[in-house]
Design a protein around this motif. Structure first.
Motif, PDB file in Angstrom:
ATOM      1  N   ALA A  98      -8.294   3.069   4.738  1.00 23.80           N
ATOM      2  CA  ALA A  98      -8.190   2.141   3.607  1.00 23.80           C
ATOM      3  C   ALA A  98      -7.783   0.728   3.994  1.00 23.80           C
ATOM      4  N   SER A 125     -12.179   5.179   0.454  1.00 22.25           N
ATOM      5  CA  SER A 125     -11.219   5.647  -0.548  1.00 22.25           C
ATOM      6  C   SER A 125      -9.893   4.940  -0.343  1.00 22.25           C
ATOM      7  N   GLU A 126      -9.355   4.375  -1.412  1.00 16.97           N
ATOM      8  CA  GLU A 126      -8.044   3.721  -1.332  1.00 16.97           C
ATOM      9  C   GLU A 126      -6.947   4.718  -0.978  1.00 16.97           C
ATOM     10  N   GLU A 127      -7.237   6.004  -1.193  1.00 19.72           N
ATOM     11  CA  GLU A 127      -6.225   7.030  -0.919  1.00 19.72           C
ATOM     12  C   GLU A 127      -6.430   7.698   0.442  1.00 19.72           C
ATOM     13  N   ASN A 158     -17.219   8.746   0.000  1.00 16.67           N
ATOM     14  CA  ASN A 158     -16.365   7.845   0.788  1.00 16.67           C
ATOM     15  C   ASN A 158     -16.608   8.011   2.286  1.00 16.67           C
ATOM     16  N   SER A 201     -15.589  -2.168   1.381  1.00 11.83           N
ATOM     17  CA  SER A 201     -14.552  -1.712   0.438  1.00 11.83           C
ATOM     18  C   SER A 201     -15.118  -0.737  -0.589  1.00 11.83           C
ATOM     19  N   TYR A 223       0.855  -1.188   0.000  1.00 14.66           N
ATOM     20  CA  TYR A 223       0.000   0.000   0.000  1.00 14.66           C
ATOM     21  C   TYR A 223       0.894   1.241   0.000  1.00 14.66           C
TER      22      TYR A 223
END
Lengths: 326, 79
Positions: A136, A129-131, A202, A125, A3
């Protein structure tokens, strides 16, 4: 964990302090209801229930298939359950399981008979937000199915269900519904602080607020329910807590003076599976134990709402069904 | 509740992040390079464990120096 938004030290913190090493993420196209559907099919088959006998279906989730209709109706048809079945959704997250048990048990009690399915799950998921490094790497996707049948000889189930909406913004998806409808910029992401980049669709997670809420609210709830049920903590076989953060669960256990052997953990393997974390822990850690004889359990869920719920239940030779990985 | 023991408690946690980090009562601890939301959670957990006082993000933001934090914990402990 591969990550790019976290330093090695931050990754170590998530593993060592929060306790999360692995997560389970459902692929695109798989929803929370799909996960619950698979669990329900397996459970109904193992129990050899006729689908015509099921007259209650409650789906508890924050990630329904559609804004409307409710997902429980879709599941009733998809599972082939009789039309003589009441079916509805409940929007709850971390406290979902004690609340769901209370709802289905209460309906069965009022009907003085029948069979009910409680389907609890989330695809968290899709909200995170993956960011956003604050959220995350914490969440997993999971769905569960629990079968309940009315038995007038069964021991009482005890519930302590509470709410504090003043903390609603501590865990929130602000956009996409009635208050802030979807619009042309809803998907735009902004950097709210270093390493926290997300859109209004998100999840916002204020971890320090959730820690404070959890360690202040859950121990008194457990003490209250023990007192109401006239049960001592020594006479509880297992305390199954929502799996959000090892630090929270250790602090709650310490405040209550509970032996860690009685507090099963699945954060390491499954992360925070939101509404499903208690059934995931029951299935993963205790399915064989609970299939053999009687056990008294305390279940405690706490989080989004803010909402928290504690249950005392007694189980007797549950069906031995291990966790299913799709 | 002693200031010296409080500083030691915090310093132990800061040194997990940076073994050379030392704290004094007038250290502006949130300005140090090692300070992060994760260290904040660890500090809050340690204070909860040791002094049975639960702080949140706003409490932390109201303090600048180690002594400010100590005084806040002491005040909440006596409340």
């Amino acid at each position: 964990m591969d990550y790019p938004y976290l330093s090695d030290k931050e990754k170590q913190f998530i593993s060592k302090s929060i306790g999360i090493n692995k997560r389970r993420i459902a692929p695109d196209g798989i929803t929370a209801s799909d996960l619950c559907f698979e669990a329900a099919q397996k459970l109904v088959s193992e129990l050899a229930w006729s689908k015509d006998e099921i007259n209650i279906l409650v789906f508890v989730s924050q990630t329904p298939d559609y804004i409307t209709p409710n997902t429980a109706s879709v599941l009733q048809h998809r599972l082939g359950i009789s039309q003589q079945c009441l079916a509805f959704d409940v929007n709850l997250g971390c406290s979902a399981y004690p609340y769901g048990l209370s709802i289905v048990a209460g309906l069965l009690q009022n009907m003085k008979g029948g069979k009910g399915l409680l389907l609890v799950g989330d695809k968290s998921s899709q909200l995170v937000s993956e960011e956003d490094k604050s959220a995350a790497l914490l969440f997993s996707d999971a769905g569960s199915a629990t079968a309940l049948e009315y038995d007038d000889q069964a021991p009482n189930m005890w519930f302590d269900l509470c709410t504090d909406g003043s903390g609603a913004e501590s865990l929130m998806v602000k956009g996409g519904a009635g208050r802030h409808p979807f619009h042309s910029a809803s998907l735009d992401k902004t950097e709210e602080s270093p390493g926290i980049i997300r859109s209004e669709l998100n999840l916002i997670l204020k971890g320090l607020d959730i820690f404070k809420f959890s360690v202040l609210k859950v121990p008194p709830s457990i003490r209250n329910i023990l007192e109401a049920a006239s049960v001592s903590k020594e006479n509880v076989d297992y305390f199954v807590f929502h799996q959000a953060n090892q630090l929270i669960n250790k602090t709650i256990s310490k405040k209550l003076g509970i032996d860690s052997d009685k507090v099963p953990q699945t954060l390491g393997s499954f992360g925070n599976s939101s509404s499903a974390s208690i059934p995931v822990t029951l299935s993963s850690e205790l399915h064989t134990t609970l299939s053999r004889g009687k056990h008294r359990l305390i279940l405690a869920g706490f989080g989004v709402g803010l909402s928290w719920g504690t249950a005392i239940i007694e189980t007797d030779s549950l069906a031995d069904i291990p966790l299913i990985e799709l | 509740m002693e200031l010296k023991a409080f500083i030691q408690l915090l310093e132990n946690e800061f040194q997990v992040e940076d073994e050379h980090c030392t704290l004094q009562e007038d250290t502006q601890y949130r300005s140090l390079g090692v300070w992060s939301s994760m260290l904040a959670l660890i500090v809050i957990v340690q204070i909860t464990d040791t002094y049975d006082v639960v702080l949140d993000e706003e409490d932390i933001k109201r303090t600048t120096t180690v002594r400010d934090l100590y005084e806040l914990v002491k005040q909440k402990q006596q409340a």
